[in-house]
Design a protein around this motif. Structure first.
Motif, short mmCIF file in Angstrom:
data_model
loop_
_atom_site.label_atom_id
_atom_site.label_comp_id
_atom_site.label_asym_id
_atom_site.label_seq_id
_atom_site.Cartn_x
_atom_site.Cartn_y
_atom_site.Cartn_z
N GLY A 63 0.82 -1.21 0.00
CA GLY A 63 0.00 0.00 0.00
C GLY A 63 0.85 1.26 0.00
N LEU A 64 1.93 1.25 0.77
CA LEU A 64 2.84 2.41 0.81
C LEU A 64 3.51 2.58 -0.55
CD1 LEU A 64 4.09 4.68 2.46
CD2 LEU A 64 5.84 3.05 3.22
N TYR A 65 3.95 1.47 -1.15
CA TYR A 65 4.58 1.54 -2.47
C TYR A 65 3.59 2.10 -3.50
CZ TYR A 65 6.58 0.13 -6.90
OH TYR A 65 7.06 0.14 -8.18
N LEU A 66 2.35 1.62 -3.48
CA LEU A 66 1.34 2.13 -4.41
C LEU A 66 1.09 3.62 -4.21
CD1 LEU A 66 -1.40 -0.64 -4.64
CD2 LEU A 66 -0.03 0.29 -6.49
N ALA A 67 1.04 4.04 -2.95
CA ALA A 67 0.80 5.45 -2.67
C ALA A 67 1.94 6.32 -3.20
CB ALA A 67 0.65 5.66 -1.16
N ILE A 68 3.17 5.86 -3.01
CA ILE A 68 4.32 6.61 -3.53
C ILE A 68 4.25 6.67 -5.05
CG2 ILE A 68 6.84 6.59 -3.77
CD1 ILE A 68 6.89 5.26 -0.94
N LEU A 69 3.93 5.55 -5.67
CA LEU A 69 3.82 5.48 -7.13
C LEU A 69 2.70 6.38 -7.64
CD1 LEU A 69 4.93 3.97 -9.64
CD2 LEU A 69 3.09 2.33 -9.29
N LEU A 70 1.55 6.34 -7.00
CA LEU A 70 0.40 7.13 -7.44
C LEU A 70 0.56 8.62 -7.15
CD1 LEU A 70 -2.54 4.77 -6.48
CD2 LEU A 70 -1.61 5.22 -8.75
N ASN A 71 1.51 8.97 -6.30
CA ASN A 71 1.76 10.38 -6.00
C ASN A 71 2.65 11.03 -7.07
OD1 ASN A 71 1.32 12.60 -4.23
ND2 ASN A 71 3.45 12.39 -3.55
N GLU A 72 3.31 10.22 -7.88
CA GLU A 72 4.17 10.73 -8.95
C GLU A 72 3.32 11.23 -10.11
OE1 GLU A 72 7.56 10.93 -8.77
OE2 GLU A 72 7.31 10.23 -6.70
N ASN A 73 3.95 12.05 -10.94
CA ASN A 73 3.26 12.53 -12.15
C ASN A 73 3.41 11.48 -13.24
OD1 ASN A 73 2.43 14.97 -11.09
ND2 ASN A 73 4.40 15.93 -11.51
N LEU A 74 2.41 10.63 -13.35
CA LEU A 74 2.40 9.55 -14.32
C LEU A 74 1.39 9.83 -15.41
CD1 LEU A 74 2.21 6.55 -11.82
CD2 LEU A 74 4.24 7.33 -13.02
N PRO A 75 1.66 9.35 -16.63
CA PRO A 75 0.59 9.44 -17.64
C PRO A 75 -0.55 8.51 -17.24
CG PRO A 75 2.49 8.22 -18.49
CD PRO A 75 2.88 8.75 -17.14
N PHE A 76 -1.74 8.89 -17.52
CA PHE A 76 -2.95 8.12 -17.21
C PHE A 76 -3.09 7.87 -15.70
CE2 PHE A 76 -1.34 6.59 -21.37
CZ PHE A 76 -2.32 7.14 -22.17
N LYS A 77 -2.73 8.84 -14.88
CA LYS A 77 -2.76 8.69 -13.43
C LYS A 77 -4.17 8.35 -12.93
CE LYS A 77 -0.63 11.74 -10.82
NZ LYS A 77 -0.28 12.83 -9.89
N ALA A 78 -5.18 8.99 -13.47
CA ALA A 78 -6.56 8.74 -13.03
C ALA A 78 -6.98 7.31 -13.37
CB ALA A 78 -7.52 9.74 -13.67
#
Length: 188
Positions: A63-78
């Motif tokens: 969960g922590l890893y996912l949160a860190i990943l989802l906090n980055e500016n990624l394409p198709f983040k939503a």
């Protein structure tokens, strides 16, 4: 009334030798002495502690890893965030049916895939073997719980002031050091 009475009655009955339909006599701690010495009870307590620790540690880490990943500016983040929430959104009945199929001793998709790749020669008995069943239950619980941990950690990470993070980087902290020395303690 509906909570306290049954709880009190259950506690009282645990100190008696009551059987269904018969009043019991007070026996003190005899029931507790018997259950503590019972090997099935000891196994149940061991697995409860093992299950809780292993599932919680994995859900926390992933969960922590996912949160860190989802906090980055990624394409198709939503889209990625929506995909991560699927296990949390799917009704419990549907996920139970899916895991029933995944862990089926005869028609498991995991066993089928591993047999097709040549890694195994016979199906895995996920729910018939003691340790396989323990890890299967933990896996299902982790799959179901990781989105909650991830979204909770993501909300906590996003609540950390960007100015503090920026100040740490100006002071020479790496992204990793900034996370472990500032963000992580603040989200806990």
């Amino acid at each position: 009334l509906f909570l306290v009475y049954p709880l009190g009655l259950g506690i009282w009955l645990s100190f008696t030798d009551a059987k269904i339909g018969e009043p019991g006599q007070f026996v003190g701690l005899e029931n507790y002495e018997w259950i503590i010495g019972d090997s099935k009870f000891q196994t149940a307590v061991f697995f409860t502690i093992f299950y809780t620790l292993v599932a919680s540690i994995i859900k926390f880490a992933v969960g922590l890893y996912l949160a860190i990943l989802l906090n980055e500016n990624l394409p198709f983040k939503a889209l990625i965030r929506a995909f991560v929430l699927i296990p949390f959104i799917v009704p419990t009945v549907l996920s139970a049916i899916a895991f029933w199929w995944i862990f089926d001793p005869q028609f498991s998709v995991i066993s089928w895939s591993l047999k097709k790749t040549g890694l195994i020669t016979e199906n895995i008995n996920f729910l018939g073997d003691v340790w396989n069943s323990r890890f299967s239950v933990i896996f299902a619980n982790v799959w179901r719980g990781v989105p909650f941990f991830g979204i909770t950690f993501l909300a906590a990470i996003q609540s950390v002031s960007p100015e503090i993070i920026e100040a740490s980087k100006i002071d020479g902290a790496s992204s990793w050091g900034s996370f472990w020395r500032i963000t992580f303690p603040m989200i806990l």
